[in-house]
Motif scaffolding. Structure first.
Motif, PDB file in Angstrom:
ATOM      1  N   VAL A 117       0.890  -1.204   0.018  1.00 54.09           N
ATOM      2  CA  VAL A 117      -0.004  -0.035   0.139  1.00 54.09           C
ATOM      3  C   VAL A 117       1.054   1.212  -0.084  1.00 54.09           C
ATOM      4  CG1 VAL A 117      -1.923   1.234   1.252  1.00 54.09           C
ATOM      5  CG2 VAL A 117      -1.871  -1.273   0.894  1.00 54.09           C
ATOM      6  N   MET A 118       1.754   1.331   0.920  1.00 55.02           N
ATOM      7  CA  MET A 118       2.523   2.497   1.128  1.00 55.02           C
ATOM      8  C   MET A 118       3.466   2.920   0.006  1.00 55.02           C
ATOM      9  SD  MET A 118       3.915   1.986   5.058  1.00 55.02           S
ATOM     10  CE  MET A 118       2.778   2.189   6.402  1.00 55.02           C
ATOM     11  N   LEU A 119       3.968   2.095  -0.617  1.00 53.55           N
ATOM     12  CA  LEU A 119       4.775   1.940  -1.895  1.00 53.55           C
ATOM     13  C   LEU A 119       4.045   2.574  -3.191  1.00 53.55           C
ATOM     14  CD1 LEU A 119       7.186  -1.126  -1.962  1.00 53.55           C
ATOM     15  CD2 LEU A 119       7.971   1.297  -1.670  1.00 53.55           C
ATOM     16  N   THR A 120       2.838   2.395  -3.080  1.00 58.70           N
ATOM     17  CA  THR A 120       1.918   3.377  -4.186  1.00 58.70           C
ATOM     18  C   THR A 120       1.618   4.623  -3.824  1.00 58.70           C
ATOM     19  OG1 THR A 120      -0.198   2.428  -3.163  1.00 58.70           O
ATOM     20  CG2 THR A 120       0.958   0.976  -4.830  1.00 58.70           C
ATOM     21  N   GLN A 121       1.800   5.078  -2.600  1.00 57.46           N
ATOM     22  CA  GLN A 121       1.422   6.335  -2.040  1.00 57.46           C
ATOM     23  C   GLN A 121       2.511   7.253  -2.217  1.00 57.46           C
ATOM     24  OE1 GLN A 121      -1.485   4.719   1.648  1.00 57.46           O
ATOM     25  NE2 GLN A 121       0.517   5.614   2.078  1.00 57.46           N
ATOM     26  N   SER A 122       2.227   8.530  -2.562  1.00 59.78           N
ATOM     27  CA  SER A 122       3.334   9.598  -2.783  1.00 59.78           C
ATOM     28  C   SER A 122       3.823  10.151  -1.502  1.00 59.78           C
ATOM     29  CB  SER A 122       2.655  10.999  -3.674  1.00 59.78           C
ATOM     30  OG  SER A 122       1.656  11.578  -2.827  1.00 59.78           O
ATOM     31  N   THR A 123       3.011   9.851  -0.450  1.00 59.62           N
ATOM     32  CA  THR A 123       3.406  10.264   0.798  1.00 59.62           C
ATOM     33  C   THR A 123       4.143   9.197   1.486  1.00 59.62           C
ATOM     34  OG1 THR A 123       1.359   9.487   1.672  1.00 59.62           O
ATOM     35  CG2 THR A 123       1.650  11.888   1.291  1.00 59.62           C
ATOM     36  N   GLY A 124       4.452   7.952   0.966  1.00 60.91           N
ATOM     37  CA  GLY A 124       5.173   6.909   1.477  1.00 60.91           C
ATOM     38  C   GLY A 124       4.575   6.410   2.759  1.00 60.91           C
ATOM     39  N   GLY A 125       5.403   6.125   3.975  1.00 58.49           N
ATOM     40  CA  GLY A 125       4.771   5.611   5.074  1.00 58.49           C
ATOM     41  C   GLY A 125       5.870   5.290   6.233  1.00 58.49           C
ATOM     42  N   LYS A 126       5.306   5.198   7.378  1.00 58.22           N
ATOM     43  CA  LYS A 126       6.085   4.867   8.345  1.00 58.22           C
ATOM     44  C   LYS A 126       5.916   3.469   9.091  1.00 58.22           C
ATOM     45  CE  LYS A 126       7.785   9.208   8.737  1.00 58.22           C
ATOM     46  NZ  LYS A 126       9.199   9.539   8.618  1.00 58.22           N
ATOM     47  N   ILE A 127       6.899   2.531   9.310  1.00 59.34           N
ATOM     48  CA  ILE A 127       6.411   1.293  10.172  1.00 59.34           C
ATOM     49  C   ILE A 127       7.354   1.355  11.330  1.00 59.34           C
ATOM     50  CG2 ILE A 127       6.769  -0.894   9.802  1.00 59.34           C
ATOM     51  CD1 ILE A 127       6.258  -0.813   6.644  1.00 59.34           C
ATOM     52  N   ILE A 128       6.871   0.960  12.596  1.00 56.90           N
ATOM     53  CA  ILE A 128       7.329   0.995  13.560  1.00 56.90           C
ATOM     54  C   ILE A 128       7.272  -0.448  14.304  1.00 56.90           C
ATOM     55  CG2 ILE A 128       7.662   1.958  15.933  1.00 56.90           C
ATOM     56  CD1 ILE A 128       6.013   4.560  14.911  1.00 56.90           C
TER      57      ILE A 128
ATOM     58  N   VAL B  84      16.933  -1.234   4.698  1.00 57.16           N
ATOM     59  CA  VAL B  84      17.843  -1.084   3.646  1.00 57.16           C
ATOM     60  C   VAL B  84      17.261  -1.088   2.277  1.00 57.16           C
ATOM     61  CG1 VAL B  84      19.897  -2.305   2.390  1.00 57.16           C
ATOM     62  CG2 VAL B  84      19.874  -2.134   4.916  1.00 57.16           C
ATOM     63  N   ASP B  85      16.260  -1.892   2.266  1.00 55.24           N
ATOM     64  CA  ASP B  85      15.403  -1.998   0.808  1.00 55.24           C
ATOM     65  C   ASP B  85      14.404  -0.778   0.766  1.00 55.24           C
ATOM     66  OD1 ASP B  85      16.485  -4.473   0.006  1.00 55.24           O
ATOM     67  OD2 ASP B  85      15.650  -5.603   1.609  1.00 55.24           O
ATOM     68  N   CYS B  86      14.090  -0.110   1.835  1.00 50.86           N
ATOM     69  CA  CYS B  86      12.997   0.843   1.717  1.00 50.86           C
ATOM     70  C   CYS B  86      13.124   2.276   2.131  1.00 50.86           C
ATOM     71  CB  CYS B  86      11.660   0.490   2.620  1.00 50.86           C
ATOM     72  SG  CYS B  86      11.093  -1.128   2.234  1.00 50.86           S
ATOM     73  N   ALA B  87      14.560   2.427   2.388  1.00 51.42           N
ATOM     74  CA  ALA B  87      14.968   3.705   2.964  1.00 51.42           C
ATOM     75  C   ALA B  87      14.881   4.876   1.712  1.00 51.42           C
ATOM     76  CB  ALA B  87      16.342   3.752   3.670  1.00 51.42           C
ATOM     77  N   GLY B  88      15.251   4.363   0.486  1.00 55.95           N
ATOM     78  CA  GLY B  88      15.407   5.372  -0.709  1.00 55.95           C
ATOM     79  C   GLY B  88      14.015   5.174  -1.506  1.00 55.95           C
ATOM     80  N   ARG B  89      12.859   4.682  -0.829  1.00 55.90           N
ATOM     81  CA  ARG B  89      11.657   4.603  -1.496  1.00 55.90           C
ATOM     82  C   ARG B  89      10.369   5.305  -0.665  1.00 55.90           C
ATOM     83  NH1 ARG B  89      10.376  -1.286  -3.757  1.00 55.90           N
ATOM     84  NH2 ARG B  89      11.218  -2.072  -1.676  1.00 55.90           N
ATOM     85  N   ASN B  90      10.806   6.137   0.180  1.00 55.37           N
ATOM     86  CA  ASN B  90       9.965   6.893   1.123  1.00 55.37           C
ATOM     87  C   ASN B  90       9.351   6.099   1.972  1.00 55.37           C
ATOM     88  OD1 ASN B  90       9.047   9.567   1.451  1.00 55.37           O
ATOM     89  ND2 ASN B  90       7.113   9.486   0.277  1.00 55.37           N
ATOM     90  N   ILE B  91       9.860   5.373   2.381  1.00 54.65           N
ATOM     91  CA  ILE B  91       9.332   4.442   3.829  1.00 54.65           C
ATOM     92  C   ILE B  91      10.457   4.357   4.831  1.00 54.65           C
ATOM     93  CG2 ILE B  91       8.373   2.208   4.311  1.00 54.65           C
ATOM     94  CD1 ILE B  91       6.885   3.272   2.281  1.00 54.65           C
ATOM     95  N   ASN B  92      10.146   4.756   5.949  1.00 55.28           N
ATOM     96  CA  ASN B  92      10.963   4.905   7.115  1.00 55.28           C
ATOM     97  C   ASN B  92      10.477   3.846   8.061  1.00 55.28           C
ATOM     98  OD1 ASN B  92      10.620   7.782   6.468  1.00 55.28           O
ATOM     99  ND2 ASN B  92      12.679   7.496   7.508  1.00 55.28           N
ATOM    100  N   ILE B  93      11.346   2.641   8.317  1.00 56.91           N
ATOM    101  CA  ILE B  93      11.389   1.481   9.368  1.00 56.91           C
ATOM    102  C   ILE B  93      12.099   1.427  10.379  1.00 56.91           C
ATOM    103  CG2 ILE B  93      10.980  -0.946   9.553  1.00 56.91           C
ATOM    104  CD1 ILE B  93      10.562  -1.041   6.329  1.00 56.91           C
ATOM    105  N   ASN B  94      11.533   1.921  11.552  1.00 55.97           N
ATOM    106  CA  ASN B  94      12.500   1.681  12.850  1.00 55.97           C
ATOM    107  C   ASN B  94      12.058   0.944  13.846  1.00 55.97           C
ATOM    108  OD1 ASN B  94      14.810   3.752  12.263  1.00 55.97           O
ATOM    109  ND2 ASN B  94      12.751   4.612  11.462  1.00 55.97           N
TER     110      ASN B  94
END
Length: 254
Positions: A133-144, A177-187
């Motif tokens: 879902v998030m990869l289709t959004q211009s706003t990306g997303g946050k995963i915690i 590593v796989d998502c940082a350059g695609r507007n997704i933050n995972i921490n």
């Protein structure tokens, strides 16, 4: 005036395990900040009560009951959640977790499998679905994700819990590593010793042992996770990725 970088008003969020404990605290923090949140939990009646309590306060809280140890049910849970959120997902917190205590030579395999299914497998499955879902959004997303002090330590009589929480922290790094350059933050947030239902079965001697080591002089509460969650859910953390953040009153560094 608070910087707009910390503003999460109107974000659409999912929090698993949201009927109690740290998961509920994190969901509550998002609701208080103006998010629309779907809380997921296996405890259907408790979930209904919690959601009603928040709705009565005027918050945009919704509940989806289901079994996160069942992969087929996760499919339904996610679909229902996304229907409620009208197809947009800004923040995912796959926080549901369980703990079982046995000496390693006595640990029942059925309990091992259950801990792995909930603490690790559900986390990855929910993240995978969220990313689509998030990869289709211009706003990306946050995963915690949610780790633990046993991300670093071994604990005692909790081999399955320790293995899964260590795995979650490593999974977070790999996904980042796989998502940082695609507007997704995972921490990953790693709570210290928290005064919740999960620690109720610890012996008093073990509790005392842990308390002595906490420089802050007290155990944490769900309230203590609200700030870190809001930071990671907001644009203030846009350049943060793959981190494991201890929220532990200084336990880790003593």
């Amino acid at each position: 005036m608070i910087s707009s970088k910390f503003d999460v008003t109107g974000k659409h969020c999912i929090v698993t395990g949201g009927a109690q404990g740290l998961s509920r605290g994190m969901a509550e923090g998002l609701l208080e900040a103006g998010c629309k949140v779907v809380l997921i939990d296996v405890q259907e009646e408790k979930l209904k009560q919690v959601v009603k309590e928040y709705q009565d306060k005027g918050y945009e809280a919704y509940g989806v009951a289901g079994n996160l140890a069942d992969r087929q049910d996760i499919n339904r849970i996610f679909t229902e959640s996304m229907d409620i959120l009208e197809g947009r997902l800004d923040v995912l917190i796959p926080a549901a977790g369980i703990q079982r205590r046995h000496l390693p030579e006595e640990f029942p395999m059925e309990e091992w499998d259950l801990v792995v299914d909930i603490n690790l497998n559900h986390v990855f499955i929910m993240i995978q679905k969220a990313l689509k879902v998030m990869l289709t959004q211009s706003t990306g997303g946050k995963i915690i994700t949610i780790g633990s002090m046993v991300t670093w330590f071994g604990g005692t009589t909790v081999p399955a819990y320790t293995a899964t929480k260590g795995a979650v922290s490593q999974l977070t790094k790999s996904l980042a590593v796989d998502c940082a350059g695609r507007n997704i933050n995972i921490n990953c947030i790693c709570p210290g010793y928290m005064d919740t239902e999960m620690c109720a079965n610890m012996t008093q001697a073990r509790k005392d042992e842990c308390t002595v080591r906490i420089p802050a002089g007290r155990w944490g509460t769900p309230e203590d996770l609200k700030g870190p969650v809001l930071f990671l859910a907001s644009s203030a953390s846009d350049y943060l990725n793959g981190t494991a953040i201890p929220v532990d009153g200084g336990y880790l560094v003593k």
